[in-house]
Structures are given as C-alpha cells and as structure tokens.
Motif scaffolding. Structure first.
Motif, PDB file in Angstrom:
ATOM      1  N   GLU A 119       2.749   2.289  13.659  1.00 25.00           N
ATOM      2  CA  GLU A 119       2.007   2.628  12.437  1.00 25.00           C
ATOM      3  C   GLU A 119       2.124   1.496  11.406  1.00 25.00           C
ATOM      4  OE1 GLU A 119       3.214   6.402  10.877  1.00 25.00           O
ATOM      5  OE2 GLU A 119       3.022   7.412  12.817  1.00 25.00           O
ATOM      6  N   GLU A 120       3.317   0.917  11.321  1.00 24.61           N
ATOM      7  CA  GLU A 120       3.545  -0.191  10.382  1.00 24.61           C
ATOM      8  C   GLU A 120       2.655  -1.382  10.729  1.00 24.61           C
ATOM      9  OE1 GLU A 120       7.342  -2.716   8.606  1.00 24.61           O
ATOM     10  OE2 GLU A 120       7.317  -2.131  10.708  1.00 24.61           O
ATOM     11  N   ARG A 139      -0.158  -1.424  12.382  1.00 23.06           N
ATOM     12  CA  ARG A 139      -1.563  -1.091  12.115  1.00 23.06           C
ATOM     13  C   ARG A 139      -1.872  -1.125  10.621  1.00 23.06           C
ATOM     14  NH1 ARG A 139      -0.446   2.316  16.492  1.00 23.06           N
ATOM     15  NH2 ARG A 139       0.091   4.087  15.158  1.00 23.06           N
ATOM     16  N   GLU A 140      -0.944  -0.656   9.798  1.00 21.48           N
ATOM     17  CA  GLU A 140      -1.168  -0.658   8.349  1.00 21.48           C
ATOM     18  C   GLU A 140      -1.147  -2.074   7.791  1.00 21.48           C
ATOM     19  OE1 GLU A 140      -1.847   0.658   4.420  1.00 21.48           O
ATOM     20  OE2 GLU A 140      -2.316   1.422   6.422  1.00 21.48           O
ATOM     21  N   ARG A 155      -4.394  -3.568   8.604  1.00 22.34           N
ATOM     22  CA  ARG A 155      -5.429  -3.003   7.722  1.00 22.34           C
ATOM     23  C   ARG A 155      -5.404  -3.674   6.356  1.00 22.34           C
ATOM     24  NH1 ARG A 155      -6.457  -0.227   3.612  1.00 22.34           N
ATOM     25  NH2 ARG A 155      -4.255   0.009   3.077  1.00 22.34           N
ATOM     26  N   ILE A 156      -4.195  -3.886   5.799  1.00 26.66           N
ATOM     27  CA  ILE A 156      -4.054  -4.532   4.491  1.00 26.66           C
ATOM     28  C   ILE A 156      -4.590  -5.962   4.548  1.00 26.66           C
ATOM     29  CG2 ILE A 156      -2.351  -5.437   2.849  1.00 26.66           C
ATOM     30  CD1 ILE A 156      -0.599  -2.957   3.611  1.00 26.66           C
ATOM     31  N   ALA A 162       0.681   3.839   1.862  1.00 30.49           N
ATOM     32  CA  ALA A 162       0.955   4.230   3.246  1.00 30.49           C
ATOM     33  C   ALA A 162       2.080   3.392   3.832  1.00 30.49           C
ATOM     34  CB  ALA A 162      -0.312   4.087   4.098  1.00 30.49           C
ATOM     35  N   LEU A 163       2.056   2.077   3.571  1.00 32.28           N
ATOM     36  CA  LEU A 163       3.099   1.209   4.101  1.00 32.28           C
ATOM     37  C   LEU A 163       4.453   1.550   3.485  1.00 32.28           C
ATOM     38  CD1 LEU A 163       3.685  -1.196   5.970  1.00 32.28           C
ATOM     39  CD2 LEU A 163       3.318  -2.712   4.005  1.00 32.28           C
ATOM     40  N   SER A 199       0.868  -1.187   0.000  1.00 31.89           N
ATOM     41  CA  SER A 199       0.000   0.000   0.000  1.00 31.89           C
ATOM     42  C   SER A 199       0.899   1.230   0.000  1.00 31.89           C
ATOM     43  CB  SER A 199      -0.922   0.020   1.222  1.00 31.89           C
ATOM     44  OG  SER A 199      -0.219   0.431   2.383  1.00 31.89           O
TER      45      SER A 199
END
Length: 298
Positions: free
Chosen positions: A251-252, A254-255, A258-259, A160-161, A158
């Motif tokens: 953050e990593e 959580r992302e 999410r993916i 964001a990642l 993603s």
C-alpha cells in the motif's frame, strides 16, 4: 592569412579533441560536458568577443569571489523529458535532484543581480545570460511538501501515506515486542544462544535457531545460513502481523507512486520552461570550465 598568437606555455600543438577533453574534465556535470561537445569555431567577431568576455568575467569570479554557487549541478533533463510523457512520473531521487539544482539556478541568478543598483555591472555578459531565467518558487515549495531534506518521501506527503506509515510503525513495534518475548523465553530454556537477536529474512522478522532445536519453536522455517548451522524461524504468533506488514508495504509503494504521479502531472505543463533554466545552468557550467582552463594555462 590569420595571425596565430599563443601564450608561451601553449607552444606545443594541442588538438581540438584534447581541448574538449580538458574542458569536460573541468565541468561539474553532463550539462557542461554536452556544451563542450557542441562547441564550434565561429566566424563572428562579436560572438567570439562576447564568449571571451564571459570567460574573463568568470575568471574574476573564481579569483575574487567565494560565494558563487557551484553545488548541485544535476542534469535532470532525461528525467524531465521522460516525465513529459503522460503516465510517466519522476521518482524520489529525480525529484530531489530537481529541487536542489533549481535552488542552485536561483542562487546563481541572485548572485548576478545582488547589486542591481551598481553601475556599471561587474559581470554584464554573465548577467545578460541570467536575464530571462525563471525561478519556479511554487514548484520548489510543492517539492518541499513531498520530500524531506534527505530526499525521501515525507510521512505527511498525503493523509493516506501518513496513516499507512503509522500502522506500519505500530505493527512493526508489536512484532518486535512479541519476538523479543519469545526470544527471551527461548534463551531461558536454552533453545537459543544468549547473544542472538531477531533478524530479517525475505522481509519478515525471524529468530535464528540451531537446526537440532528448530522444532522447539512453533512457526515457519524461512531460510538457513550458508553453513547450515542456523535456521530462521518465524514464530506462529507473528505470522499474521508479518503478513499485514507485507500488505502495508504494498500500500505504501502504491501511495508513493500515486503522489509522484500526481506531482508529475502538475509539473508537466511547465517542463519546457524548466528545461530552459537548465540550458542556462549548462552554459554556466561550460563557461566555468573554460575559465578554470584559462587560469591553468595563464
């Protein structure tokens, strides 16, 4: 009364439980082992003949072929059943096993249909098992966009990642350079031994120092060795950057979740059909174990 006919090397009594044990020992996964547990005697002549024909065909595959796919017989059914619940997701390892085992299923189907024009079919009974098996090419391409060949989430899974990992790499590199600069100065002043390198304690980059000289480096003491001869100091210059790394790692995570959750949401409607493909893989594993047993018993 039924006639009982055994091969010469099968004269000793072998119990049904022992046969189960022998077969399960030759299965590649719990897929086949579960089929062994489910097996029963049958009063149907047609069913018995069909099953014997399947084994006979697989014996020929083992003896005459060297291209039959027998890797990645992973049992991902528990993960798929859990993923069928809204809010749950498949983790990286489960996704990796799903990708590789789906590829094995596809290769087995292609193996049986590689000579579609050949008449008669070399393995008609096994080919019949593969008739309705789905291949899920879109699903496997989607997985390939998420995980790499080592089963880890790709940096570009993603945008964001990708940004998070780029900043993580930059921040880690900055800390490493700062620490090495501090370390060289400390070594030049005799505060730290020449062979010492930065290390990690509690997820933070630190410098190992002897306790008597710990006040010579301004920073936070995070830990000490089991012998008490070394303390691990996080220099003040890198405290803020180390804090940022902790934030980025959160953050990593959580992302990534999410993916994986988004992917699982996409695949959830297909789970019943995917499970049917694993029913086929289980049957193949079971028949293969019987064929190996047949060969060993002559």
């Amino acid at each position: 009364k039924w006639p009982m006919i055994y091969p010469s090397n099968f004269e000793q009594k072998i119990g049904f439980d022992q046969i189960r044990h022998i077969l399960q020992g030759r299965c590649l996964s719990t897929l086949g082992k579960d089929k062994v547990e489910e097996m029963q005697f049958s009063p149907s002549h047609d069913e018995v003949k069909r099953r014997l024909d399947e084994v006979e065909e697989f014996v020929r595959i083992i003896q005459e072929e060297d291209t039959f796919p027998n890797q990645y017989f992973f049992d991902v059914r528990p993960a798929l059943h859990r993923a069928s619940i809204v809010g749950m997701y498949m983790d990286e390892g489960e996704l990796f096993d799903l990708r590789r085992s789906l590829d094995t299923i596809n290769q087995i189907v292609r193996f049986f249909y590689r000579d579609e024009e050949e008449e008669p079919s070399k393995y008609p009974n096994l080919e019949a098992l593969a008739t309705e098996v789905q291949s899920f090419p879109t699903l496997t391409r989607r997985i390939d966009g998420i995980i790499n060949k080592f089963g880890k989430i790709k940096d570009n899974a993603s945008p964001a990642l990708a940004n998070i990992r780029r900043e993580l790499a930059a921040t880690t590199g900055s800390i490493s350079r700062t620490l090495n600069s501090i370390l060289r100065s400390a070594q030049a002043e005799g505060i730290v031994d020449k062979d010492v390198n930065p290390t990690v304690r509690d997820g933070r980059l630190v410098i190992p120092v002897v306790p008597a000289l710990k006040r010579r480096i301004k920073g936070i003491v995070h830990d000490e060795s089991a012998t008490g001869k070394t303390v691990f100091i996080e220099p003040a210059e890198v405290v803020e950057a180390n804090n940022r790394i902790r934030e980025l790692e959160g953050e990593e995570r959580r992302e990534v979740i999410r993916i994986l959750t988004e992917f699982t949401d996409e695949v959830r409607p297909q789970i019943p059909e995917i499970l049917e493909s694993y029913t086929f893989l289980a049957e193949i594993d079971f028949i293969r174990a019987k064929a190996l047993t047949a060969i060993s018993m002559d």
